[in-house]
Design a protein around this motif. Structure first.
Motif, PDB file in Angstrom:
ATOM      1  N   HIS A 201      61.295  13.174  -3.318  1.00  0.00           N
ATOM      2  CA  HIS A 201      62.377  14.021  -3.448  1.00  0.00           C
ATOM      3  C   HIS A 201      63.375  14.142  -4.446  1.00  0.00           C
ATOM      4  CE1 HIS A 201      61.039  15.687   0.710  1.00  0.00           C
ATOM      5  NE2 HIS A 201      60.659  15.371   0.876  1.00  0.00           N
ATOM      6  N   GLY A 202      63.457  12.420  -4.924  1.00  0.00           N
ATOM      7  CA  GLY A 202      64.655  12.591  -6.174  1.00  0.00           C
ATOM      8  C   GLY A 202      63.903  12.836  -6.659  1.00  0.00           C
ATOM      9  N   ASN A 203      62.480  12.270  -7.029  1.00  0.00           N
ATOM     10  CA  ASN A 203      61.438  12.821  -8.447  1.00  0.00           C
ATOM     11  C   ASN A 203      61.718  13.548  -8.535  1.00  0.00           C
ATOM     12  OD1 ASN A 203      59.213  10.183  -7.508  1.00  0.00           O
ATOM     13  ND2 ASN A 203      61.000   9.279  -8.873  1.00  0.00           N
ATOM     14  N   ALA A 204      61.717  14.832  -7.948  1.00  0.00           N
ATOM     15  CA  ALA A 204      61.391  16.158  -7.912  1.00  0.00           C
ATOM     16  C   ALA A 204      63.000  16.675  -8.681  1.00  0.00           C
ATOM     17  CB  ALA A 204      60.954  16.926  -6.822  1.00  0.00           C
ATOM     18  N   TRP A 205      63.805  16.691  -7.780  1.00  0.00           N
ATOM     19  CA  TRP A 205      65.884  17.143  -8.174  1.00  0.00           C
ATOM     20  C   TRP A 205      65.457  16.428  -9.468  1.00  0.00           C
ATOM     21  CZ3 TRP A 205      70.309  15.149  -9.250  1.00  0.00           C
ATOM     22  CH2 TRP A 205      71.404  15.328  -8.587  1.00  0.00           C
ATOM     23  N   TRP A 206      65.945  15.112 -10.066  1.00  0.00           N
ATOM     24  CA  TRP A 206      65.817  14.415 -11.112  1.00  0.00           C
ATOM     25  C   TRP A 206      65.503  15.019 -12.112  1.00  0.00           C
ATOM     26  CZ3 TRP A 206      70.200  12.093 -12.480  1.00  0.00           C
ATOM     27  CH2 TRP A 206      70.801  11.815 -11.376  1.00  0.00           C
ATOM     28  N   ASN A 207      64.044  15.734 -11.981  1.00  0.00           N
ATOM     29  CA  ASN A 207      63.516  16.501 -13.281  1.00  0.00           C
ATOM     30  C   ASN A 207      64.012  17.765 -13.580  1.00  0.00           C
ATOM     31  OD1 ASN A 207      60.990  16.954 -15.420  1.00  0.00           O
ATOM     32  ND2 ASN A 207      61.150  18.298 -13.914  1.00  0.00           N
ATOM     33  N   ALA A 208      64.236  18.441 -11.978  1.00  0.00           N
ATOM     34  CA  ALA A 208      65.144  19.600 -12.441  1.00  0.00           C
ATOM     35  C   ALA A 208      66.662  19.205 -13.188  1.00  0.00           C
ATOM     36  CB  ALA A 208      64.583  19.726 -11.050  1.00  0.00           C
ATOM     37  N   VAL A 209      66.964  18.226 -12.819  1.00  0.00           N
ATOM     38  CA  VAL A 209      68.339  18.481 -13.075  1.00  0.00           C
ATOM     39  C   VAL A 209      67.742  18.129 -14.852  1.00  0.00           C
ATOM     40  CG1 VAL A 209      70.115  16.769 -14.073  1.00  0.00           C
ATOM     41  CG2 VAL A 209      69.520  16.946 -11.383  1.00  0.00           C
ATOM     42  N   ASN A 210      66.928  17.094 -15.540  1.00  0.00           N
ATOM     43  CA  ASN A 210      66.531  16.855 -17.073  1.00  0.00           C
ATOM     44  C   ASN A 210      66.689  18.831 -17.440  1.00  0.00           C
ATOM     45  OD1 ASN A 210      67.256  14.331 -17.199  1.00  0.00           O
ATOM     46  ND2 ASN A 210      65.137  13.690 -16.264  1.00  0.00           N
ATOM     47  N   VAL A 211      65.292  18.959 -16.768  1.00  0.00           N
ATOM     48  CA  VAL A 211      65.014  20.733 -17.212  1.00  0.00           C
ATOM     49  C   VAL A 211      66.424  21.651 -17.722  1.00  0.00           C
ATOM     50  CG1 VAL A 211      64.238  22.525 -16.564  1.00  0.00           C
ATOM     51  CG2 VAL A 211      62.645  20.144 -16.687  1.00  0.00           C
ATOM     52  N   GLU A 212      67.425  21.167 -16.749  1.00  0.00           N
ATOM     53  CA  GLU A 212      68.680  21.965 -16.743  1.00  0.00           C
ATOM     54  C   GLU A 212      69.490  21.643 -18.057  1.00  0.00           C
ATOM     55  OE1 GLU A 212      70.734  25.376 -14.691  1.00  0.00           O
ATOM     56  OE2 GLU A 212      68.716  24.216 -13.402  1.00  0.00           O
ATOM     57  N   LEU A 213      69.281  20.498 -17.933  1.00  0.00           N
ATOM     58  CA  LEU A 213      70.318  20.228 -18.849  1.00  0.00           C
ATOM     59  C   LEU A 213      69.785  20.006 -20.440  1.00  0.00           C
ATOM     60  CD1 LEU A 213      72.158  16.486 -17.708  1.00  0.00           C
ATOM     61  CD2 LEU A 213      72.730  18.799 -18.234  1.00  0.00           C
TER      62      LEU A 213
END
Length: 529
Positions: A201-213
Motif C-alpha cells: 500500500h505504501g508503494n502505491a501511495w508514494w508513487n502517487a505522491v511523486n506523481v503529484e509533485l
C-alpha cells in the motif's frame, strides 16, 4: 525534546486505497469516478458495489492476506474486484489475459489465489488450468454489456450480479499500513516465466505522491485508461491516484486509436499513460492534431524505448510527451522528464522522482560511475517493492544489502542528472567484441521513411559471435532493403552497430505492455529468408 507518540508519527496511517474511495464516496458521492461504455459508476456506486462484493468474498472464506485474482480486460469489474479485496485485506492479483496456458497456470498457482473473478471470454482458459492451481471459488462477471453473454455457465462458476445484489455491504475496511502488501503483480515474462512482485500500500501511495509533485495533475481531472490495467504503468500512473484524490477514470477495454483520438478531445482528458506504439498510432489518425489538445497536461509515455522523433512530432503540434522510466518493481515511475525539458532533453527518461534515488553503477563492481558512462540503473525509495513473491533467490539477486534494486536496464546520466536508458542488460549484443545496444539502433531506424515499427536483436554468428539483425514492419508499398537500412543507420551509428541482416514482418511481436517480445523476435530473426 518530547518523544513522539507512535500513532502521531505517520507510521500507523491507514493507506488502504479502499478507505480513500470510501471517503470520496462520503464527500463526493455523486462524482462519476469510472466512465465506462458498459455503465458509469459514481464514487458512491463504486464503493457500494465493492463493499457488497467484499461480503460475497468473505462469506466464501476470503480473509486478510488471501489472494483474489482477476482475469479480464479493462472494466469497472476490475476496480470493483480490487477494492473488494482491499476491504478485506486480501491481495489483488491482476492477471495478464494474454498469457499462454503454461504462463497462466504458473501465475495462478504461484500466487496461491483461492478466488478468481473472470470475464466470459477468459473462462475457458481458466477452466483449462484450474486443476493446477489453488482456486476454490469461481465468480463470473455477467452484468457488463461490453461482454457478450454465453448462456448459463458450466461447472461451478457463480454469476456475480445476483450475489452482489443480494449481499449487504461490508461495513468495515481493514486498515493497511505502508509496508503491508496490496497487489501481487506478475512481470511480463519476456525473459523467462513471470515473477510475482509484491507491491505494498505504501508503494502505491508514494508513487502517487511523486506523481503529484512532478506532473501537472489536479483534483477533478479526467484520465484516460486504455492501456492494460494488469500492468503497473496503466494502473498506478494515474488510475489509482484518481480514485484516491477524486476525479474520473475513462476506462476503455482496449486501445482503439480512432476512438481515443475522438474521446481525448470530447471528454477533455487531462492525463494519459501509454506506450510509444499507442502514441504513434494516434499520430496516424487523420485530423488528430487539428484539434485543441491543450487540456492534455500530463501525457506520459513509457513501457518501451521512446524514439526522439516521436516526441518531436508531438511537440511540433503543441503536445508535450513526457517520457518516464520504471518497472513493476518501482510502482512504476523511478524517473520522469518534466514537460519543460521535453524538447532540449528529447530521448531522456528524465530525472529521479522526488522521493526516489537513482544511480548508474558498474555492472561488475556495483560502484557508481561518472556522468556519461554506461552502467546498470539501480533504484531505491519507498515506491520500490520489497521483493518477489515466494522467491527468495530472485529477491536476493535483485536487491543489494543497501536496499538498491538492480533493474537490469543499462543507461547513463548526463551532466544535468538526466537519465538515458540504453537497453536491457540481457538484450545487449556482443558482436566482434563490441557491445551493441539494440534500443540505440532501433532509435536510429525509427526515423527511416517507410518504417512503421522496428526491433533489433542479436543472433548467433560463426564469424562475429553475434550479428545484428533488424526486424522491420514496413508501410504499404515500401520496399526496404538491407542496403537502405545500413545507409540510413550509418549517419547515426558506428559501422559495427549497423545491421548485417534484415527481416521484414507483417506485425511486430509485442507483449501486453507494449514491449518487444525479444525471445520471439530472436526466433524470427534466426529463420532463413
Amino acid at each position: 525534546m518530547p518523544t513522539p507518540h507512535p500513532h502521531n508519527s505517520g507510521l500507523k496511517v491507514n493507506l488502504n486505497l479502499a478507505t480513500a474511495v470510501a471517503r470520496n464516496a462520503l464527500f463526493h458521492g455523486d462524482t462519476v469516478v469510472l466512465d465506462y461504455p458498459g455503465g458509469d459508476l459514481t464514487f458512491r456506486e463504486l464503493d457500494n458495489r465493492a463493499a457488497r462484493l467484499a461480503t460475497v468474498l468473505a462469506d466464501g472464506g476470503t480473509r486478510d492476506g488471501d489472494r483474489v485474482a482477476y482475469l479480464g480486460l479493462n472494466s469497472t469489474a476490475f476496480f470493483v474486484t480490487m477494492l473488494a479485496a482491499f476491504r478485506l485485506g486480501a491481495l489483488f492479483v491482476p492477471v495478464n489475459f494474454r498469457l499462454a496456458e503454461p504462463e497462466l497456470a504458473q501465475v495462478l498457482d504461484s500466487s496461491g489465489s483461492t478466488v478468481i473473478v473472470c470475464e466470459e471470454g477468459h473462462r475457458a482458459a481458466a477452466d483449462r488450468v484450474r486443476d493446477r492451481t489453488s482456486l476454490a471459488r469461481f465468480l463470473l462477471v455477467d452484468d457488463d454489456p461490453e461482454i457478450p453473454a454465453a448462456g448459463v455457465p458450466e461447472r461451478d462458476w457463480e454469476p456475480w450480479a445476483a450475489l452482489i445484489a443480494d449481499a449487504e455491504p461490508t461495513p468495515y475496511t481493514v486498515a493497511k499500513h505502508a509496508d503491508e502488501p496490496a497487489i501481487l503483480m506478475f512481470t511480463s515474462g519476456t525473459t523467462g516465466m513471470p515473477k510475482g512482485v509484491v507491491l505494498s500500500h505504501g508503494n502505491a501511495w508514494w508513487n502517487a505522491v511523486n506523481v503529484e509533485l512532478h506532473l501537472d495533475t489536479r483534483r477533478g481531472d479526467t484520465t484516460y485508461a486504455a492501456a492494460p490495467l494488469f500492468h503497473i504503468g496503466a494502473l498506478n500512473s494515474f488510475a489509482l491516484r484518481t480514485l484516491t484524490r477524486g476525479g474520473t477514470v475513462a476506462v476503455r477495454r482496449t486501445f482503439d486509436p480512432g476512438r481515443a483520438a475522438d474521446e481525448l478531445i470530447r471528454l477533455k482528458v487531462n492525463s494519459m499513460f501509454g506506450v510509444p506504439q499507442m502514441f504513434a498510432a494516434l499520430a496516424r489518425v487523420p485530423g488528430f492534431f487539428d484539434h485543441d489538445l491543450s487540456e492534455l497536461r500530463a501525457v506520459v509515455v513509457a513501457g518501451a524505448p521512446v524514439a526522439p522523433s516521436l516526441v518531436s512530432q508531438y511537440a511540433e503540434r503543441g503536445l508535450l510527451l513526457q517520457q518516464a522510466w520504471g518497472l513493476t518493481e518501482t510502482a512504476p515511475f523511478a524517473t520522469h522528464l518534466p514537460a519543460e525539458r521535453t524538447l532540449d532533453k528529447a530521448g531522456s527518461a528524465g530525472i529521479p522522482m522526488p522521493y526516489t534515488e537513482v544511480r548508474v553503477v558498474d555492472v561488475l563492481t556495483h560502484e557508481p560511475v561518472e556522468a556519461g558512462t554506461r552502467g546498470e540503473i539501480v533504484v531505491r525509495g519507498p515506491n520500490v517493492a520489497a521483493g518477489y513473491w515466494n522467491n527468495a533467490e530472485a529477491t536476493e539477486a535483485a536487491y543489494d544489502a543497501e536496499g538498491w534494486f538492480h533493474s537490469g536496464d543499462i543507461g547513463y546520466l548526463d551532466d544535468d542528472g538526466c537519465l538515458y536508458v540504453v537497453d536491457r542488460l540481457k538484450d545487449m549484443i556482443i558482436s566482434g567484441g563490441e557491445n551493441v545496444y539494440p534500443a540505440e539502433v532501433e532509435h536510429a531506424l525509427a526515423t527511416m521513411p517507410g518504417v512503421l515499427d522496428v526491433a533489433v536483436v542479436g543472433v548467433r554468428d560463426p564469424q562475429w559471435g553475434e550479428t545484428v539483425v533488424a526486424v522491420i514492419t514496413a508501410a504499404a508499398g515500401s520496399k526496404i532493403t538491407l542496403d537502405d537500412v545500413r545507409d540510413h543507420a550509418a549517419s547515426h551509428l558506428a559501422r559495427y552497430k549497423l545491421p548485417r541482416r534484415l527481416k521484414i514482418v507483417e506485425t511486430m511481436p509485442r507483449n501486453g505492455s507494449g514491449k518487444l517480445d525479444k525471445p520471439v523476435l530472436r526466433q524470427v530473426a534466426a529463420e532463413e529468408q
